[in-house]
Design an enzyme around this catalytic site. Structure first.
Site, PDB file in Angstrom:
ATOM      1  N   LYS A  48      30.278  37.470  35.501  1.00 55.02           N
ATOM      2  CA  LYS A  48      30.181  38.335  34.321  1.00 55.02           C
ATOM      3  C   LYS A  48      29.034  37.880  33.424  1.00 55.02           C
ATOM      4  O   LYS A  48      28.306  38.703  32.851  1.00 55.02           O
ATOM      5  CB  LYS A  48      31.513  38.350  33.566  1.00 55.02           C
ATOM      6  CG  LYS A  48      32.565  39.179  34.306  1.00 55.02           C
ATOM      7  CD  LYS A  48      34.001  38.869  33.893  1.00 55.02           C
ATOM      8  CE  LYS A  48      34.965  39.567  34.854  1.00 55.02           C
ATOM      9  NZ  LYS A  48      36.325  39.029  34.813  1.00 55.02           N
ATOM     10  N   GLN A  92      40.396  36.721  30.728  1.00 53.22           N
ATOM     11  CA  GLN A  92      40.421  36.480  32.168  1.00 53.22           C
ATOM     12  C   GLN A  92      41.839  36.112  32.617  1.00 53.22           C
ATOM     13  O   GLN A  92      42.464  35.229  32.041  1.00 53.22           O
ATOM     14  CB  GLN A  92      39.444  35.335  32.494  1.00 53.22           C
ATOM     15  CG  GLN A  92      39.245  35.086  33.962  1.00 53.22           C
ATOM     16  CD  GLN A  92      38.517  36.233  34.655  1.00 53.22           C
ATOM     17  OE1 GLN A  92      37.513  36.737  34.159  1.00 53.22           O
ATOM     18  NE2 GLN A  92      39.030  36.669  35.793  1.00 53.22           N
ATOM     19  N   ASP A 115      38.616  46.060  29.764  1.00 48.13           N
ATOM     20  CA  ASP A 115      39.419  46.021  30.989  1.00 48.13           C
ATOM     21  C   ASP A 115      40.338  47.237  31.102  1.00 48.13           C
ATOM     22  O   ASP A 115      40.990  47.422  32.134  1.00 48.13           O
ATOM     23  CB  ASP A 115      40.296  44.750  31.001  1.00 48.13           C
ATOM     24  CG  ASP A 115      39.873  43.781  32.094  1.00 48.13           C
ATOM     25  OD1 ASP A 115      39.057  44.161  32.945  1.00 48.13           O
ATOM     26  OD2 ASP A 115      40.362  42.633  32.077  1.00 48.13           O
TER      27      ASP A 115
END
Lengths: 277, 277
Positions: A48, A92, A115
Protein backbone atom coordinates in the site's frame (compact mmCIF):
# COMPACT_ATOMS: atom_id res chain seq x y z
CA UNK A 1 -8.70 -19.39 -22.71
CA UNK A 2 -7.78 -15.82 -21.89
CA UNK A 3 -5.92 -14.83 -18.74
CA UNK A 4 -7.40 -11.85 -16.94
CA UNK A 5 -4.34 -9.72 -16.34
CA UNK A 6 -4.91 -7.81 -13.13
CA UNK A 7 -1.32 -6.65 -12.96
CA UNK A 8 -1.59 -4.85 -16.29
CA UNK A 9 -4.93 -3.23 -15.48
CA UNK A 10 -3.63 -2.18 -12.07
CA UNK A 11 -0.73 -0.38 -13.74
CA UNK A 12 -3.08 1.45 -16.10
CA UNK A 13 -5.28 2.53 -13.19
CA UNK A 14 -2.32 3.71 -11.12
CA UNK A 15 -0.95 5.70 -14.05
CA UNK A 16 -4.29 7.43 -14.58
CA UNK A 17 -4.50 8.28 -10.88
CA UNK A 18 -0.88 9.50 -10.84
CA UNK A 19 -1.69 11.86 -13.70
CA UNK A 20 -4.78 13.22 -11.95
CA UNK A 21 -3.01 13.59 -8.60
CA UNK A 22 -0.08 15.46 -10.18
CA UNK A 23 -2.54 18.29 -10.82
CA UNK A 24 -3.71 18.52 -7.21
CA UNK A 25 -2.12 21.18 -5.01
CA UNK A 26 -3.07 19.39 -1.82
CA UNK A 27 -2.39 15.66 -2.08
CA UNK A 28 -4.72 12.93 -0.79
CA UNK A 29 -3.42 11.12 2.27
CA UNK A 30 -3.84 7.47 3.21
CA UNK A 31 -3.27 6.34 6.79
CA UNK A 32 -2.82 2.64 7.47
CA UNK A 33 -3.07 1.45 11.06
CA UNK A 34 -1.39 -1.85 11.86
CA UNK A 35 -1.59 -3.52 15.25
CA UNK A 36 1.09 -6.08 16.06
CA UNK A 37 3.60 -7.82 13.82
CA UNK A 38 1.72 -10.21 11.55
CA UNK A 39 4.20 -10.90 8.71
CA UNK A 40 1.50 -11.06 6.01
CA UNK A 41 0.23 -7.68 7.22
CA UNK A 42 3.74 -6.27 6.87
CA UNK A 43 3.73 -7.32 3.21
CA UNK A 44 0.28 -5.85 2.55
CA UNK A 45 1.05 -2.55 4.24
CA UNK A 46 4.30 -2.26 2.29
CA UNK A 47 2.35 -2.79 -0.97
CA UNK A 48 0.00 0.00 0.00
CA UNK A 49 2.89 2.33 0.80
CA UNK A 50 4.51 1.63 -2.56
CA UNK A 51 1.22 2.31 -4.32
CA UNK A 52 0.81 5.61 -2.48
CA UNK A 53 4.36 6.68 -3.25
CA UNK A 54 3.96 5.82 -6.92
CA UNK A 55 0.77 7.84 -7.32
CA UNK A 56 1.90 10.74 -5.19
CA UNK A 57 -0.39 10.29 -2.20
CA UNK A 58 0.81 11.19 1.24
CA UNK A 59 1.10 8.01 3.29
CA UNK A 60 1.36 7.31 6.97
CA UNK A 61 1.90 3.89 8.48
CA UNK A 62 0.97 3.82 12.15
CA UNK A 63 2.25 0.64 13.74
CA UNK A 64 0.93 -0.10 17.23
CA UNK A 65 1.99 -2.68 19.79
CA UNK A 66 -0.12 -5.85 19.89
CA UNK A 67 -1.21 -5.20 23.49
CA UNK A 68 -2.84 -1.84 22.74
CA UNK A 69 -6.31 -1.38 24.25
CA UNK A 70 -9.37 -1.06 22.02
CA UNK A 71 -10.12 2.31 23.60
CA UNK A 72 -6.72 3.70 22.58
CA UNK A 73 -7.23 2.52 19.02
CA UNK A 74 -10.69 4.11 18.90
CA UNK A 75 -9.29 7.41 20.20
CA UNK A 76 -6.65 7.35 17.46
CA UNK A 77 -9.33 6.75 14.82
CA UNK A 78 -11.40 9.65 16.18
CA UNK A 79 -8.37 11.90 15.79
CA UNK A 80 -7.80 10.75 12.22
CA UNK A 81 -11.51 11.17 11.42
CA UNK A 82 -11.23 14.82 12.45
CA UNK A 83 -7.90 15.44 10.72
CA UNK A 84 -8.52 17.41 7.52
CA UNK A 85 -5.23 16.22 6.02
CA UNK A 86 -6.39 12.60 6.11
CA UNK A 87 -8.44 11.35 3.15
CA UNK A 88 -8.58 7.63 3.86
CA UNK A 89 -8.14 5.43 6.94
CA UNK A 90 -7.48 1.72 6.71
CA UNK A 91 -7.18 -0.62 9.67
CA UNK A 92 -5.11 -3.61 8.59
CA UNK A 93 -6.63 -6.94 9.60
CA UNK A 94 -6.21 -9.14 11.59
CA UNK A 95 -6.44 -7.37 14.94
CA UNK A 96 -5.43 -9.01 18.22
CA UNK A 97 -8.17 -10.75 20.16
CA UNK A 98 -8.67 -8.08 22.85
CA UNK A 99 -9.94 -5.74 20.14
CA UNK A 100 -13.38 -6.03 18.53
CA UNK A 101 -12.68 -5.65 14.80
CA UNK A 102 -16.26 -4.64 13.95
CA UNK A 103 -16.27 -1.88 16.55
CA UNK A 104 -12.98 -0.56 15.21
CA UNK A 105 -14.01 -0.74 11.56
CA UNK A 106 -17.25 1.08 12.31
CA UNK A 107 -15.43 3.86 14.12
CA UNK A 108 -13.87 5.04 10.85
CA UNK A 109 -16.02 7.86 9.50
CA UNK A 110 -17.91 6.68 6.38
CA UNK A 111 -16.29 9.32 4.15
CA UNK A 112 -12.78 8.00 4.95
CA UNK A 113 -13.70 4.29 5.00
CA UNK A 114 -11.58 3.28 1.98
CA UNK A 115 -12.15 -0.41 2.79
CA UNK A 116 -15.92 0.01 2.47
CA UNK A 117 -16.40 -2.03 5.64
CA UNK A 118 -18.52 0.26 7.81
CA UNK A 119 -22.16 -0.64 8.33
CA UNK A 120 -23.27 2.56 6.63
CA UNK A 121 -21.20 2.05 3.47
CA UNK A 122 -22.26 -1.59 3.36
CA UNK A 123 -25.90 -0.50 3.57
CA UNK A 124 -25.39 2.05 0.81
CA UNK A 125 -23.92 -0.64 -1.43
CA UNK A 126 -26.93 -2.87 -0.76
CA UNK A 127 -29.22 0.02 -1.69
CA UNK A 128 -27.12 0.71 -4.81
CA UNK A 129 -26.14 4.22 -3.74
CA UNK A 130 -22.74 5.56 -4.77
CA UNK A 131 -20.30 4.98 -1.94
CA UNK A 132 -16.85 3.68 -0.98
CA UNK A 133 -16.97 -0.05 -1.79
CA UNK A 134 -14.74 -2.88 -0.61
CA UNK A 135 -11.65 -3.04 -2.86
CA UNK A 136 -11.42 -6.71 -3.87
CA UNK A 137 -15.05 -6.95 -5.06
CA UNK A 138 -14.69 -3.69 -7.00
CA UNK A 139 -11.46 -5.02 -8.52
CA UNK A 140 -13.21 -8.18 -9.71
CA UNK A 141 -16.03 -6.30 -11.39
CA UNK A 142 -13.64 -3.79 -12.99
CA UNK A 143 -11.48 -6.62 -14.32
CA UNK A 144 -14.53 -8.29 -15.90
CA UNK A 145 -15.57 -4.99 -17.46
CA UNK A 146 -12.07 -4.35 -18.80
CA UNK A 147 -12.33 -7.59 -20.79
CA UNK A 148 -15.89 -6.77 -21.88
CA UNK A 149 -17.28 -9.78 -20.07
CA UNK A 150 -20.98 -9.09 -19.70
CA UNK A 151 -22.49 -9.56 -16.25
CA UNK A 152 -26.15 -8.77 -16.90
CA UNK A 153 -28.31 -11.90 -16.77
CA UNK A 154 -25.31 -14.12 -16.08
CA UNK A 155 -25.40 -16.64 -13.26
CA UNK A 156 -22.62 -15.69 -10.86
CA UNK A 157 -21.73 -18.24 -8.20
CA UNK A 158 -19.70 -16.90 -5.28
CA UNK A 159 -17.98 -19.41 -3.02
CA UNK A 160 -17.25 -17.73 0.31
CA UNK A 161 -19.31 -15.25 2.31
CA UNK A 162 -16.79 -13.02 4.06
CA UNK A 163 -17.62 -9.43 4.95
CA UNK A 164 -14.65 -8.28 2.87
CA UNK A 165 -15.26 -10.21 -0.35
CA UNK A 166 -18.26 -12.52 -0.63
CA UNK A 167 -20.96 -10.33 0.87
CA UNK A 168 -20.15 -7.08 -0.96
CA UNK A 169 -19.79 -9.10 -4.19
CA UNK A 170 -23.39 -10.29 -3.90
CA UNK A 171 -24.60 -6.73 -4.05
CA UNK A 172 -22.16 -5.52 -6.68
CA UNK A 173 -23.21 -8.33 -9.00
CA UNK A 174 -26.90 -7.84 -8.21
CA UNK A 175 -26.53 -4.14 -8.95
CA UNK A 176 -25.07 -5.22 -12.31
CA UNK A 177 -28.14 -7.40 -13.01
CA UNK A 178 -26.54 -10.80 -12.51
CA UNK A 179 -28.35 -13.75 -10.98
CA UNK A 180 -26.30 -14.47 -7.88
CA UNK A 181 -25.75 -17.61 -5.80
CA UNK A 182 -23.68 -17.62 -2.60
CA UNK A 183 -22.13 -20.86 -1.36
CA UNK A 184 -20.03 -21.49 1.74
CA UNK A 185 -18.81 -24.16 4.12
CA UNK A 186 -22.37 -25.27 4.96
CA UNK A 187 -23.43 -25.70 1.33
CA UNK A 188 -24.54 -29.20 0.32
CA UNK A 189 -23.38 -30.64 -3.03
CA UNK A 190 -21.17 -27.67 -3.73
CA UNK A 191 -20.00 -28.96 -7.09
CA UNK A 192 -23.58 -29.21 -8.37
CA UNK A 193 -23.88 -25.47 -7.80
CA UNK A 194 -20.44 -24.30 -8.94
CA UNK A 195 -21.12 -26.13 -12.20
CA UNK A 196 -24.05 -23.80 -12.86
CA UNK A 197 -21.83 -20.73 -12.86
CA UNK A 198 -21.31 -18.60 -15.93
CA UNK A 199 -18.99 -16.62 -13.68
CA UNK A 200 -17.46 -18.46 -10.73
CA UNK A 201 -15.77 -16.49 -7.94
CA UNK A 202 -13.85 -18.43 -5.30
CA UNK A 203 -12.82 -16.71 -2.08
CA UNK A 204 -12.34 -19.29 0.63
CA UNK A 205 -8.60 -19.41 1.33
CA UNK A 206 -8.16 -23.11 0.55
CA UNK A 207 -5.30 -24.03 -1.77
CA UNK A 208 -6.46 -25.31 -5.19
CA UNK A 209 -9.81 -26.38 -3.74
CA UNK A 210 -11.79 -25.91 -6.96
CA UNK A 211 -11.03 -28.69 -9.44
CA UNK A 212 -11.87 -28.91 -13.13
CA UNK A 213 -14.90 -31.16 -12.58
CA UNK A 214 -16.52 -28.43 -10.47
CA UNK A 215 -16.52 -25.94 -13.33
CA UNK A 216 -18.77 -25.63 -16.38
CA UNK A 217 -17.17 -25.53 -19.82
CA UNK A 218 -16.31 -21.98 -20.86
CA UNK A 219 -16.99 -20.50 -17.46
CA UNK A 220 -15.26 -17.32 -16.34
CA UNK A 221 -13.25 -18.18 -13.23
CA UNK A 222 -12.15 -15.60 -10.68
CA UNK A 223 -9.73 -16.80 -8.04
CA UNK A 224 -9.50 -14.61 -4.94
CA UNK A 225 -7.39 -17.03 -2.90
CA UNK A 226 -3.88 -16.19 -1.79
CA UNK A 227 -2.48 -19.29 -0.10
CA UNK A 228 1.20 -19.45 0.81
CA UNK A 229 2.92 -22.83 0.73
CA UNK A 230 6.71 -23.18 0.83
CA UNK A 231 7.14 -19.55 -0.17
CA UNK A 232 5.01 -20.01 -3.26
CA UNK A 233 1.55 -18.52 -3.81
CA UNK A 234 -1.44 -20.65 -4.74
CA UNK A 235 -5.01 -19.70 -5.50
CA UNK A 236 -8.22 -21.40 -4.41
CA UNK A 237 -8.50 -22.84 -7.93
CA UNK A 238 -6.47 -25.65 -9.50
CA UNK A 239 -5.31 -23.32 -12.27
CA UNK A 240 -3.48 -25.80 -14.48
CA UNK A 241 -6.57 -27.97 -14.98
CA UNK A 242 -9.40 -25.46 -14.59
CA UNK A 243 -7.78 -23.08 -17.07
CA UNK A 244 -8.14 -25.72 -19.80
CA UNK A 245 -11.93 -25.55 -19.74
CA UNK A 246 -12.58 -21.94 -18.73
CA UNK A 247 -13.07 -19.07 -21.18
CA UNK A 248 -11.36 -16.53 -18.91
CA UNK A 249 -9.46 -17.06 -15.68
CA UNK A 250 -7.44 -15.00 -13.21
CA UNK A 251 -3.95 -16.20 -12.30
CA UNK A 252 -2.55 -16.20 -8.77
CA UNK A 253 -0.53 -14.08 -8.39
CA UNK A 254 -1.27 -11.33 -10.92
CA UNK A 255 -5.06 -11.51 -11.08
CA UNK A 256 -7.33 -10.25 -8.30
CA UNK A 257 -4.51 -9.30 -5.89
CA UNK A 258 -3.17 -6.35 -7.89
CA UNK A 259 -6.71 -5.16 -8.56
CA UNK A 260 -7.33 -4.89 -4.82
CA UNK A 261 -4.45 -2.43 -4.55
CA UNK A 262 -5.66 -0.52 -7.60
CA UNK A 263 -9.14 -0.16 -6.15
CA UNK A 264 -7.75 1.02 -2.84
CA UNK A 265 -5.87 3.68 -4.79
CA UNK A 266 -9.14 4.72 -6.47
CA UNK A 267 -10.95 4.81 -3.15
CA UNK A 268 -8.34 7.12 -1.62
CA UNK A 269 -8.90 9.71 -4.36
CA UNK A 270 -12.66 9.23 -4.13
CA UNK A 271 -12.57 9.73 -0.36
CA UNK A 272 -10.40 12.83 -0.87
CA UNK A 273 -13.05 14.29 -3.18
CA UNK A 274 -15.90 13.39 -0.82
CA UNK A 275 -14.12 15.05 2.11
CA UNK A 276 -13.20 18.18 0.12
CA UNK A 277 -16.73 18.52 -1.16
CA UNK B 1 -48.72 -30.54 2.18
CA UNK B 2 -48.87 -28.31 5.20
CA UNK B 3 -50.11 -24.72 5.13
CA UNK B 4 -47.88 -22.27 6.96
CA UNK B 5 -50.41 -20.37 9.04
CA UNK B 6 -49.08 -16.85 9.44
CA UNK B 7 -52.37 -15.62 10.88
CA UNK B 8 -52.16 -18.04 13.78
CA UNK B 9 -48.52 -17.31 14.54
CA UNK B 10 -49.17 -13.58 14.33
CA UNK B 11 -51.88 -13.91 16.96
CA UNK B 12 -49.54 -15.82 19.27
CA UNK B 13 -46.82 -13.20 18.86
CA UNK B 14 -49.24 -10.34 19.46
CA UNK B 15 -50.58 -12.01 22.61
CA UNK B 16 -47.06 -12.48 23.98
CA UNK B 17 -46.25 -8.84 23.28
CA UNK B 18 -49.54 -7.70 24.83
CA UNK B 19 -48.67 -9.59 27.99
CA UNK B 20 -45.19 -8.07 28.17
CA UNK B 21 -46.42 -4.55 27.42
CA UNK B 22 -49.11 -4.78 30.10
CA UNK B 23 -46.27 -4.80 32.64
CA UNK B 24 -44.66 -1.62 31.29
CA UNK B 25 -45.44 1.64 33.05
CA UNK B 26 -44.44 3.71 30.05
CA UNK B 27 -45.83 2.26 26.85
CA UNK B 28 -43.90 2.01 23.56
CA UNK B 29 -45.12 4.37 20.88
CA UNK B 30 -45.28 3.82 17.14
CA UNK B 31 -45.58 6.79 14.81
CA UNK B 32 -46.63 6.14 11.20
CA UNK B 33 -46.16 8.95 8.70
CA UNK B 34 -48.31 8.79 5.60
CA UNK B 35 -48.00 11.23 2.72
CA UNK B 36 -51.00 11.56 0.40
CA UNK B 37 -54.04 9.36 -0.05
CA UNK B 38 -52.93 6.04 -1.53
CA UNK B 39 -55.84 3.67 -0.75
CA UNK B 40 -53.55 0.65 -0.18
CA UNK B 41 -51.53 2.74 2.28
CA UNK B 42 -54.75 3.61 4.13
CA UNK B 43 -55.39 -0.12 4.60
CA UNK B 44 -51.83 -0.84 5.77
CA UNK B 45 -51.77 2.06 8.23
CA UNK B 46 -55.11 0.97 9.63
CA UNK B 47 -53.72 -2.56 10.19
CA UNK B 48 -50.79 -1.09 12.07
CA UNK B 49 -53.07 1.03 14.23
CA UNK B 50 -55.20 -1.99 15.09
CA UNK B 51 -52.10 -3.96 16.00
CA UNK B 52 -50.86 -1.15 18.24
CA UNK B 53 -54.23 -0.81 19.96
CA UNK B 54 -54.45 -4.56 20.55
CA UNK B 55 -51.03 -4.78 22.15
CA UNK B 56 -51.32 -1.55 24.12
CA UNK B 57 -48.80 0.57 22.24
CA UNK B 58 -49.37 4.25 21.87
CA UNK B 59 -49.97 5.02 18.22
CA UNK B 60 -49.91 8.19 16.19
CA UNK B 61 -50.87 8.40 12.55
CA UNK B 62 -49.51 11.56 10.94
CA UNK B 63 -51.17 12.11 7.57
CA UNK B 64 -49.57 14.77 5.40
CA UNK B 65 -50.78 16.38 2.16
CA UNK B 66 -49.27 14.92 -1.03
CA UNK B 67 -47.64 18.24 -1.99
CA UNK B 68 -45.53 18.47 1.17
CA UNK B 69 -41.87 19.36 0.58
CA UNK B 70 -39.11 16.86 1.36
CA UNK B 71 -37.55 19.38 3.73
CA UNK B 72 -40.73 19.60 5.82
CA UNK B 73 -40.90 15.82 6.06
CA UNK B 74 -37.24 15.65 7.14
CA UNK B 75 -37.84 18.28 9.82
CA UNK B 76 -40.76 16.25 11.15
CA UNK B 77 -38.58 13.13 11.29
CA UNK B 78 -35.85 15.03 13.15
CA UNK B 79 -38.44 16.08 15.72
CA UNK B 80 -39.66 12.49 16.16
CA UNK B 81 -36.06 11.23 16.38
CA UNK B 82 -35.53 13.55 19.34
CA UNK B 83 -38.88 12.82 20.99
CA UNK B 84 -38.31 10.49 23.95
CA UNK B 85 -41.95 9.31 23.86
CA UNK B 86 -41.46 7.86 20.38
CA UNK B 87 -40.08 4.31 20.13
CA UNK B 88 -40.51 3.60 16.43
CA UNK B 89 -40.98 5.69 13.29
CA UNK B 90 -42.35 4.24 10.09
CA UNK B 91 -42.71 6.15 6.83
CA UNK B 92 -45.42 4.48 4.79
CA UNK B 93 -44.42 3.90 1.17
CA UNK B 94 -44.99 4.98 -1.56
CA UNK B 95 -44.03 8.64 -1.28
CA UNK B 96 -44.91 11.25 -3.92
CA UNK B 97 -42.30 11.86 -6.61
CA UNK B 98 -40.99 15.19 -5.30
CA UNK B 99 -39.66 13.34 -2.26
CA UNK B 100 -36.56 11.11 -2.33
CA UNK B 101 -37.63 7.99 -0.44
CA UNK B 102 -34.06 6.90 0.38
CA UNK B 103 -33.21 10.29 1.87
CA UNK B 104 -36.34 10.15 4.00
CA UNK B 105 -35.82 6.55 5.14
CA UNK B 106 -32.24 7.29 6.11
CA UNK B 107 -33.27 10.30 8.16
CA UNK B 108 -34.97 8.04 10.70
CA UNK B 109 -32.52 7.42 13.52
CA UNK B 110 -31.30 3.79 13.44
CA UNK B 111 -32.66 3.01 16.91
CA UNK B 112 -36.23 3.93 15.84
CA UNK B 113 -36.01 2.44 12.32
CA UNK B 114 -38.66 -0.27 12.83
CA UNK B 115 -38.68 -0.96 9.08
CA UNK B 116 -34.96 -1.81 9.13
CA UNK B 117 -34.47 0.22 5.98
CA UNK B 118 -31.71 2.66 6.95
CA UNK B 119 -28.27 2.10 5.46
CA UNK B 120 -26.81 1.53 8.90
CA UNK B 121 -29.30 -1.16 9.94
CA UNK B 122 -28.96 -2.79 6.54
CA UNK B 123 -25.18 -2.90 6.99
CA UNK B 124 -25.58 -4.36 10.45
CA UNK B 125 -27.77 -7.12 9.06
CA UNK B 126 -25.17 -7.89 6.39
CA UNK B 127 -22.52 -8.11 9.11
CA UNK B 128 -24.81 -10.31 11.23
CA UNK B 129 -25.01 -7.88 14.13
CA UNK B 130 -28.19 -7.70 16.15
CA UNK B 131 -30.33 -4.86 14.83
CA UNK B 132 -33.81 -3.82 13.70
CA UNK B 133 -34.49 -5.94 10.60
CA UNK B 134 -37.04 -5.48 7.84
CA UNK B 135 -40.35 -7.01 8.95
CA UNK B 136 -41.38 -9.21 6.02
CA UNK B 137 -38.04 -11.07 5.82
CA UNK B 138 -38.04 -11.60 9.60
CA UNK B 139 -41.62 -12.85 9.38
CA UNK B 140 -40.65 -15.41 6.74
CA UNK B 141 -37.75 -16.79 8.77
CA UNK B 142 -39.82 -16.89 11.98
CA UNK B 143 -42.62 -18.73 10.18
CA UNK B 144 -40.15 -21.35 8.91
CA UNK B 145 -38.72 -21.76 12.40
CA UNK B 146 -42.19 -22.10 13.94
CA UNK B 147 -42.77 -25.14 11.73
CA UNK B 148 -39.27 -26.52 12.47
CA UNK B 149 -38.26 -26.23 8.83
CA UNK B 150 -34.48 -26.31 8.87
CA UNK B 151 -32.66 -23.63 6.90
CA UNK B 152 -29.02 -24.61 7.42
CA UNK B 153 -27.49 -26.05 4.26
CA UNK B 154 -30.75 -25.67 2.34
CA UNK B 155 -30.77 -24.05 -1.08
CA UNK B 156 -33.00 -20.99 -0.81
CA UNK B 157 -34.02 -19.32 -4.07
CA UNK B 158 -35.39 -15.79 -3.72
CA UNK B 159 -37.25 -14.32 -6.68
CA UNK B 160 -37.22 -10.53 -6.38
CA UNK B 161 -34.50 -8.19 -5.14
CA UNK B 162 -36.34 -5.31 -3.49
CA UNK B 163 -34.74 -3.32 -0.67
CA UNK B 164 -37.69 -4.24 1.55
CA UNK B 165 -37.85 -8.01 0.99
CA UNK B 166 -35.39 -9.69 -1.39
CA UNK B 167 -32.16 -8.01 -0.29
CA UNK B 168 -32.58 -8.34 3.48
CA UNK B 169 -33.71 -11.95 2.93
CA UNK B 170 -30.39 -12.79 1.28
CA UNK B 171 -28.56 -11.85 4.44
CA UNK B 172 -31.05 -13.36 6.87
CA UNK B 173 -30.84 -16.70 5.09
CA UNK B 174 -27.03 -16.50 4.78
CA UNK B 175 -26.82 -15.74 8.49
CA UNK B 176 -28.86 -18.93 9.00
CA UNK B 177 -26.34 -20.94 6.90
CA UNK B 178 -28.48 -21.43 3.81
CA UNK B 179 -27.07 -21.46 0.30
CA UNK B 180 -28.82 -18.50 -1.33
CA UNK B 181 -29.69 -17.66 -4.93
CA UNK B 182 -31.30 -14.36 -5.93
CA UNK B 183 -33.27 -14.11 -9.17
CA UNK B 184 -35.05 -11.12 -10.70
CA UNK B 185 -36.44 -9.70 -13.92
CA UNK B 186 -33.06 -10.01 -15.71
CA UNK B 187 -32.57 -13.69 -14.80
CA UNK B 188 -32.28 -16.09 -17.73
CA UNK B 189 -34.08 -19.46 -17.59
CA UNK B 190 -35.76 -18.59 -14.33
CA UNK B 191 -37.57 -21.91 -14.04
CA UNK B 192 -34.29 -23.85 -14.23
CA UNK B 193 -33.22 -22.00 -11.08
CA UNK B 194 -36.50 -21.96 -9.14
CA UNK B 195 -36.59 -25.75 -9.62
CA UNK B 196 -33.38 -26.05 -7.60
CA UNK B 197 -34.97 -24.51 -4.52
CA UNK B 198 -35.47 -26.43 -1.31
CA UNK B 199 -37.09 -23.22 -0.09
CA UNK B 200 -38.55 -20.91 -2.75
CA UNK B 201 -39.47 -17.33 -1.84
CA UNK B 202 -41.37 -15.28 -4.40
CA UNK B 203 -41.67 -11.52 -3.95
CA UNK B 204 -42.27 -9.89 -7.33
CA UNK B 205 -45.84 -8.60 -7.25
CA UNK B 206 -47.05 -10.59 -10.25
CA UNK B 207 -50.32 -12.52 -9.83
CA UNK B 208 -49.83 -16.30 -9.80
CA UNK B 209 -46.59 -16.01 -11.75
CA UNK B 210 -44.99 -19.16 -10.32
CA UNK B 211 -46.56 -22.29 -11.78
CA UNK B 212 -46.23 -25.89 -10.63
CA UNK B 213 -43.63 -26.77 -13.29
CA UNK B 214 -41.26 -24.15 -11.83
CA UNK B 215 -41.17 -25.84 -8.42
CA UNK B 216 -39.30 -28.94 -7.23
CA UNK B 217 -41.27 -31.75 -5.58
CA UNK B 218 -41.57 -31.24 -1.83
CA UNK B 219 -40.20 -27.71 -1.91
CA UNK B 220 -41.16 -25.20 0.77
CA UNK B 221 -42.90 -22.31 -0.99
CA UNK B 222 -43.17 -18.82 0.51
CA UNK B 223 -45.44 -16.40 -1.32
CA UNK B 224 -44.85 -12.72 -0.51
CA UNK B 225 -47.10 -11.38 -3.26
CA UNK B 226 -50.23 -9.40 -2.49
CA UNK B 227 -51.95 -8.73 -5.80
CA UNK B 228 -55.47 -7.27 -5.86
CA UNK B 229 -57.77 -8.25 -8.69
CA UNK B 230 -61.52 -7.60 -8.60
CA UNK B 231 -61.40 -7.09 -4.83
CA UNK B 232 -59.81 -10.49 -4.33
CA UNK B 233 -56.21 -11.07 -3.16
CA UNK B 234 -53.81 -13.27 -5.10
CA UNK B 235 -50.24 -14.27 -4.38
CA UNK B 236 -47.29 -14.50 -6.76
CA UNK B 237 -47.73 -18.29 -6.71
CA UNK B 238 -50.43 -20.37 -8.41
CA UNK B 239 -51.47 -21.81 -5.07
CA UNK B 240 -54.01 -24.41 -6.23
CA UNK B 241 -51.46 -26.24 -8.39
CA UNK B 242 -48.17 -25.50 -6.61
CA UNK B 243 -49.61 -26.58 -3.26
CA UNK B 244 -50.11 -30.11 -4.66
CA UNK B 245 -46.36 -30.68 -5.00
CA UNK B 246 -44.94 -28.57 -2.17
CA UNK B 247 -44.23 -29.84 1.34
CA UNK B 248 -45.15 -26.52 2.97
CA UNK B 249 -46.70 -23.42 1.44
CA UNK B 250 -47.96 -20.03 2.63
CA UNK B 251 -51.47 -19.01 1.62
CA UNK B 252 -52.41 -15.52 0.40
CA UNK B 253 -53.93 -14.01 2.43
CA UNK B 254 -53.01 -15.46 5.83
CA UNK B 255 -49.35 -16.36 5.28
CA UNK B 256 -46.59 -13.79 5.05
CA UNK B 257 -48.85 -10.72 5.30
CA UNK B 258 -49.88 -11.22 8.95
CA UNK B 259 -46.27 -12.06 9.85
CA UNK B 260 -45.16 -8.66 8.56
CA UNK B 261 -47.49 -6.97 11.04
CA UNK B 262 -46.33 -9.29 13.85
CA UNK B 263 -42.68 -8.48 13.18
CA UNK B 264 -43.41 -4.77 13.14
CA UNK B 265 -44.99 -5.22 16.54
CA UNK B 266 -41.84 -7.00 17.74
CA UNK B 267 -39.61 -4.27 16.31
CA UNK B 268 -41.54 -1.56 18.14
CA UNK B 269 -40.86 -3.21 21.49
CA UNK B 270 -37.25 -3.89 20.51
CA UNK B 271 -36.78 -0.25 19.52
CA UNK B 272 -38.38 0.83 22.80
CA UNK B 273 -35.82 -1.25 24.70
CA UNK B 274 -32.91 0.06 22.63
CA UNK B 275 -33.96 3.65 23.22
CA UNK B 276 -34.55 3.14 26.97
CA UNK B 277 -31.19 1.43 27.36
Amino acid sequence: MIILDGKKLKQEILDELKEEVSNLLIKPKLVVIQVGDDPASDVYVKQKGKMAEYIGYNFEHIKLPSDILEEELLTLIDKLNDDKEVSGILVQMPLPSQINAKTVQNRVIASKDVDGLTDINTGKLVHNNDTLISCTPMGIVDLLKEYNISIKGKHVVIVGRSDLVGKPLINLFLNNDATVTVCHSKTNNLESITKLADILVVAIGNKEFVKADMVKDNAVVIDVGINRDNNKLYGDVDFSNVSKKSSYITPVPGGVGPMTVAELAKNVLKAYKINRH
